[in-house]
Design a protein around this motif. Sequence first.
Motif, PDB file in Angstrom:
ATOM      1  N   PRO A  44      27.464  47.150  48.061  1.00 13.78           N
ATOM      2  CA  PRO A  44      27.565  48.245  47.094  1.00 13.78           C
ATOM      3  C   PRO A  44      28.151  47.769  45.766  1.00 13.78           C
ATOM      4  N   SER A  45      27.839  48.484  44.701  1.00 11.18           N
ATOM      5  CA  SER A  45      28.250  48.019  43.381  1.00 11.18           C
ATOM      6  C   SER A  45      29.769  47.901  43.204  1.00 11.18           C
ATOM      7  N   PRO A  46      30.618  48.770  43.791  1.00 11.58           N
ATOM      8  CA  PRO A  46      32.061  48.551  43.626  1.00 11.58           C
ATOM      9  C   PRO A  46      32.533  47.250  44.273  1.00 11.58           C
ATOM     10  N   VAL A  47      31.944  46.892  45.409  1.00  9.87           N
ATOM     11  CA  VAL A  47      32.311  45.631  46.072  1.00  9.87           C
ATOM     12  C   VAL A  47      31.854  44.454  45.229  1.00  9.87           C
ATOM     13  N   ALA A  48      30.628  44.534  44.717  1.00 10.83           N
ATOM     14  CA  ALA A  48      30.133  43.464  43.843  1.00 10.83           C
ATOM     15  C   ALA A  48      31.004  43.349  42.601  1.00 10.83           C
ATOM     16  N   ALA A  49      31.421  44.475  42.040  1.00 12.34           N
ATOM     17  CA  ALA A  49      32.256  44.449  40.839  1.00 12.34           C
ATOM     18  C   ALA A  49      33.582  43.746  41.099  1.00 12.34           C
ATOM     19  N   ASP A  50      34.191  44.012  42.240  1.00  9.44           N
ATOM     20  CA  ASP A  50      35.453  43.344  42.574  1.00  9.44           C
ATOM     21  C   ASP A  50      35.267  41.829  42.659  1.00  9.44           C
ATOM     22  N   LEU A  51      34.172  41.389  43.272  1.00 14.78           N
ATOM     23  CA  LEU A  51      33.942  39.956  43.417  1.00 14.78           C
ATOM     24  C   LEU A  51      33.591  39.293  42.086  1.00 14.78           C
ATOM     25  N   LEU A  52      32.978  40.057  41.181  1.00 15.43           N
ATOM     26  CA  LEU A  52      32.525  39.491  39.918  1.00 15.43           C
ATOM     27  C   LEU A  52      33.543  39.638  38.789  1.00 15.43           C
ATOM     28  N   ALA A  53      34.643  40.338  39.036  1.00 19.86           N
ATOM     29  CA  ALA A  53      35.576  40.677  37.960  1.00 19.86           C
ATOM     30  C   ALA A  53      36.061  39.452  37.194  1.00 19.86           C
ATOM     31  N   ALA A  54      36.333  38.355  37.901  1.00 15.14           N
ATOM     32  CA  ALA A  54      36.877  37.163  37.239  1.00 15.14           C
ATOM     33  C   ALA A  54      35.800  36.256  36.663  1.00 15.14           C
ATOM     34  N   VAL A  55      34.592  36.276  37.267  1.00 10.98           N
ATOM     35  CA  VAL A  55      33.568  35.302  36.864  1.00 10.98           C
ATOM     36  C   VAL A  55      32.478  35.917  35.988  1.00 10.98           C
ATOM     37  N   ALA A  56      32.300  37.224  36.043  1.00  5.57           N
ATOM     38  CA  ALA A  56      31.306  37.915  35.219  1.00  5.57           C
ATOM     39  C   ALA A  56      31.849  39.295  34.872  1.00  5.57           C
ATOM     40  N   PRO A  57      32.899  39.355  34.023  1.00  8.16           N
ATOM     41  CA  PRO A  57      33.578  40.633  33.776  1.00  8.16           C
ATOM     42  C   PRO A  57      32.679  41.693  33.147  1.00  8.16           C
ATOM     43  N   GLU A  58      31.731  41.295  32.295  1.00 12.95           N
ATOM     44  CA  GLU A  58      30.842  42.282  31.695  1.00 12.95           C
ATOM     45  C   GLU A  58      29.971  42.944  32.763  1.00 12.95           C
ATOM     46  N   ALA A  59      29.427  42.130  33.652  1.00 15.37           N
ATOM     47  CA  ALA A  59      28.619  42.673  34.745  1.00 15.37           C
ATOM     48  C   ALA A  59      29.462  43.574  35.633  1.00 15.37           C
ATOM     49  N   ALA A  60      30.693  43.140  35.935  1.00 14.36           N
ATOM     50  CA  ALA A  60      31.572  43.938  36.788  1.00 14.36           C
ATOM     51  C   ALA A  60      31.857  45.298  36.170  1.00 14.36           C
TER      52      ALA A  60
END
Length: 479
Positions: free
Chosen positions: A287-303
């Motif tokens: 789900p997008s909230p889980v993906a956002a948490d994983l991407l927060a440090a490496v792709a903050p705009e996407a997160a």
Amino acid sequence: MVDGRVAVVGGGIAGLAAALDLASTPGLEVRVLEASPRWGGKILTRPFGGDGLAVEAGPDSFLARVPEGVDLCRRLGLEGELVAPATGRAFVWSRGRPRPLPAGLVLGVPTRLGPVARSGIVSSAGAARAALDLVLPAWWGGGAPTPGDRAVGRVVRARLGGEVHDRLVDPLLGGINAGRTDHLSMAAVAPQLDAAARRSRSLMLGLRASAGGGPPAGGNGARPVFLTHPGGLSRVVERLTEELDALGVSLLTRTPVSSLTPERGGRWALGHAGGPTVADAVVLAVPSPVAADLLAAVAPEAAGLLREVPYASVALATLSYPPGAVPFPLEGSGLLVPAVEGRLMTACTWLSSKWAHLSRQDRVLLRVSMGRMGDDRPGALDDQELVAAAHSELAATLGLGGPGPSEWRVDRWPASFPQYEVGHLDRMEAVEAALGPGLILAGAAYRGLGISSCIAQGRRAAAGARQHLLPGAALHGGG
């Protein structure tokens, strides 16, 4: 041959489909990491009642016209076991009673006025207002000359009026998405309608001209609209994981991924209790909230963009009644309930009428859906209160008698239905552009709800991973 390791985060149908394509590519090592103790995501078949009948706790079928669902079952040797609904007739509660959906609907939008006027679903004034679609100019309501995405409700209300929107389009299309069509993206959830509105001056005429306008409501065509497995859709998941295991895929449940870190050589390290797992490409089928948490440090705009995707919660009450308790003839697949009626129930599937394998002479099996975007009333009720509320509304709409169901089960899906609001596809384009190399998204939050659409996304994600590892490799392998 493609050499490398791919990690798939998420063991729902999108992640498992991606893993199957990847595992069929020579030279690839594949690992699937799932946080929960089981596979399948929202696909879940559970025993119901004293005889343990296999009844879905999540989706009960998949779209047949999106080919990836049937293709996967064929690949798993299950195609010959699939069954279609016993009936395609459906009803909507409108103006005081259940009324059959008229022929010729496309996602709730009529292609002809006569069947809608005769149905009684809308008033005579509502039918007359819908007729204006045939004479209004194209620009009325944001038609062909208007660029950009629009809400389904904006276009349908402007072209055919509020009654057709509220009593046909919103209960059908909004019900599928557990959302409100006044907010849902036309391009994302109803591309058929979007194309017709842009191509033709009249929405109805545009749908008539578009290759038959797609499958009519009620599924009266020769080909089935929906398919399922009589043993439950979990059988498809079980067969899929058996195939993955036979292909040497590493399958790990109870393994939540806590971090995603770039490594030398363009690799990614996934942190988890048994890890880390290092991979050359990562499919995030979560789900997008889980993906956002994983991407927060490496792709903050996407997160940040992923956190903008809202979710609706849904509760399902499966109820069993003796046949004598249900006076209304359940000669159809179910009943839709418009939001304007103010009821808790959004739909009631007549399971024992819809599916021959669930039919029993000694009982009627119903499944009541409750909850949608902006209506969280089911979450405030405990299971017994929810069943009592469902029974009360069935008594009012179908005339059910007696004190309540003889057997029941409640399945809750909190924050489980992503909402494709206006601009969703543009947001997904921006998300994908902002991802790091070798990171790929797949699943219901991104480019299509439903089992078949999620399988298609999984397969595209696998092709993307192969392309990343060896340009040109996406054209080969993967079955």
